[in-house]
Scaffold this motif. Sequence first.
Motif, PDB file in Angstrom:
ATOM      1  N   ARG A   6       1.328   6.137  -8.206  1.00 53.36           N
ATOM      2  CA  ARG A   6      -0.017   6.542  -8.621  1.00 53.36           C
ATOM      3  C   ARG A   6      -0.291   8.023  -8.418  1.00 53.36           C
ATOM      4  O   ARG A   6      -1.255   8.556  -8.931  1.00 53.36           O
ATOM      5  CB  ARG A   6      -1.067   5.743  -7.835  1.00 53.36           C
ATOM      6  N   ARG A   7       0.533   8.687  -7.625  1.00 54.96           N
ATOM      7  CA  ARG A   7       0.251  10.080  -7.299  1.00 54.96           C
ATOM      8  C   ARG A   7       1.447  10.959  -7.659  1.00 54.96           C
ATOM      9  O   ARG A   7       2.560  10.711  -7.228  1.00 54.96           O
ATOM     10  CB  ARG A   7      -0.062  10.234  -5.793  1.00 54.96           C
TER      11      ARG A   7
ATOM     12  N   LYS B  69      -3.682  12.463   3.192  1.00 51.18           N
ATOM     13  CA  LYS B  69      -4.906  12.866   2.487  1.00 51.18           C
ATOM     14  C   LYS B  69      -5.720  11.641   2.076  1.00 51.18           C
ATOM     15  O   LYS B  69      -6.953  11.635   2.191  1.00 51.18           O
ATOM     16  CB  LYS B  69      -4.564  13.716   1.262  1.00 51.18           C
ATOM     17  N   GLU B  70      -5.044  10.597   1.580  1.00 52.16           N
ATOM     18  CA  GLU B  70      -5.765   9.411   1.125  1.00 52.16           C
ATOM     19  C   GLU B  70      -6.340   8.600   2.280  1.00 52.16           C
ATOM     20  O   GLU B  70      -7.422   8.023   2.164  1.00 52.16           O
ATOM     21  CB  GLU B  70      -4.843   8.534   0.269  1.00 52.16           C
ATOM     22  N   GLU B  71      -5.620   8.545   3.400  1.00 49.69           N
ATOM     23  CA  GLU B  71      -6.061   7.707   4.516  1.00 49.69           C
ATOM     24  C   GLU B  71      -7.023   8.419   5.467  1.00 49.69           C
ATOM     25  O   GLU B  71      -7.927   7.805   6.017  1.00 49.69           O
ATOM     26  CB  GLU B  71      -4.839   7.204   5.303  1.00 49.69           C
TER      27      GLU B  71
ATOM     28  N   ARG C  68       0.837  -1.206   0.000  1.00 47.07           N
ATOM     29  CA  ARG C  68       0.000   0.000   0.000  1.00 47.07           C
ATOM     30  C   ARG C  68       0.873   1.258   0.000  1.00 47.07           C
ATOM     31  O   ARG C  68       0.631   2.195  -0.762  1.00 47.07           O
ATOM     32  CB  ARG C  68      -0.913  -0.016   1.223  1.00 47.07           C
TER      33      ARG C  68
ATOM     34  N   LEU D  89       2.016   4.607  -3.508  1.00 43.06           N
ATOM     35  CA  LEU D  89       1.735   6.042  -3.521  1.00 43.06           C
ATOM     36  C   LEU D  89       2.545   6.779  -4.577  1.00 43.06           C
ATOM     37  O   LEU D  89       2.016   7.592  -5.338  1.00 43.06           O
ATOM     38  CB  LEU D  89       2.009   6.641  -2.148  1.00 43.06           C
TER      39      LEU D  89
ATOM     40  N   VAL E 212       0.435  13.093   0.886  1.00 42.26           N
ATOM     41  CA  VAL E 212      -0.461  12.300   0.048  1.00 42.26           C
ATOM     42  C   VAL E 212      -1.018  11.128   0.835  1.00 42.26           C
ATOM     43  O   VAL E 212      -2.217  10.814   0.770  1.00 42.26           O
ATOM     44  CB  VAL E 212       0.277  11.808  -1.219  1.00 42.26           C
ATOM     45  N   LEU E 213      -0.159  10.457   1.598  1.00 38.80           N
ATOM     46  CA  LEU E 213      -0.611   9.335   2.425  1.00 38.80           C
ATOM     47  C   LEU E 213      -1.702   9.781   3.394  1.00 38.80           C
ATOM     48  O   LEU E 213      -2.743   9.125   3.541  1.00 38.80           O
ATOM     49  CB  LEU E 213       0.566   8.743   3.199  1.00 38.80           C
TER      50      LEU E 213
ATOM     51  N   GLY F 244      -7.979  12.140   5.013  1.00 41.32           N
ATOM     52  CA  GLY F 244      -8.694  13.272   4.446  1.00 41.32           C
ATOM     53  C   GLY F 244      -7.998  14.598   4.706  1.00 41.32           C
ATOM     54  O   GLY F 244      -7.056  14.695   5.490  1.00 41.32           O
ATOM     55  N   SER F 245      -8.499  15.643   4.078  1.00 43.36           N
ATOM     56  CA  SER F 245      -7.851  16.950   4.105  1.00 43.36           C
ATOM     57  C   SER F 245      -7.836  17.586   5.496  1.00 43.36           C
ATOM     58  O   SER F 245      -6.982  18.436   5.777  1.00 43.36           O
ATOM     59  CB  SER F 245      -8.547  17.895   3.115  1.00 43.36           C
TER      60      SER F 245
END
Length: 310
Positions: free
Chosen positions: A31-32, A265-267, A24, A28, A262-263, A269-270
């Motif tokens: 893909r980002r 934000k994806e896990e 996982r 990152l 990024v991690l 949220g903002s």
Amino acid sequence: MTGTAFTPEWIDGKIVNFSAAERRASSLSGRRSVKKEWQAAWLLKAITCMDLTTLAGDDTPGRVRRLCAKARRPVRGDILEALGVEGITTGAVCVYPTMVSHAVKALEGSNIPVASVATGFPAGLTPLPTRLAEIRYAVEQGAREIDIVITREHVLTGNWQALYDEICAMREACGEAHLKAILATGDLQTLTNVYKASMIAMQAGSDFIKTSTGKESVNATLPVSLTMLRALRDFKDLSGQIVGFKPAGGISTAKNAIAWQVLIKEELGSRWLHNDLFRIGASSLLGDIERQLEHHITGRYSASNRHAMA
């Protein structure tokens, strides 16, 4: 943070799959990708979430004052002007307890909090009364945040009640100051231990959970951070309380800073991408971020010595 009662049922039977966490985390970067003005914006955000840190044996009041001057103006004025940005500061300055008063004085009027390590940092193996006294001393000197270290033995032997009681005592000693619990994840051997230690630290009232002291052989990694973020999410679901996260140790490049954001934000949220819930422990990261921002403006990479730490 109020924490909860000691609830071992929340960690009983929990096992973290190391291979799955690695897969996982490694996905990152593939893909980002953040480019151009969006990259600059993410890097400026990282600066506002940075605990600018000096934790060296040869720290002096003069070094701390220079670090605080950098915290007040972390990016050269010409770069900020070109970006159309003003008022950027770091999230905090982190020092040893004896340096707190110097940092507080240097930051007067800035609203930048001073964080202090305590509790026998980095090993945490001094007697508990001494560790608690160190917390109280740092708070009396003006620290608004305390980064404590846990007794790793409690995790390695599965003595979760002892870990909970220890952090509760530290939470009480902090008074109004925020408590960041450093788990020293490189010493905990397994991601399962990292998850369980994270949950117990939050039950005991930690305002933040932090990966590392920066002194272990292995410090912040993305799989470890993923495990801690999943614990944060589970704790919120179980208790309704929101706890912050601080990776520290080995995060030295702008690329690293974006990967951790990024991690998160994806896990999570903002909401977690603000400095009341997210900090990056850093001593050399700021120089590389400033260098990348200058490259964004000019299209050229400058020498590192153009971006001094202080």
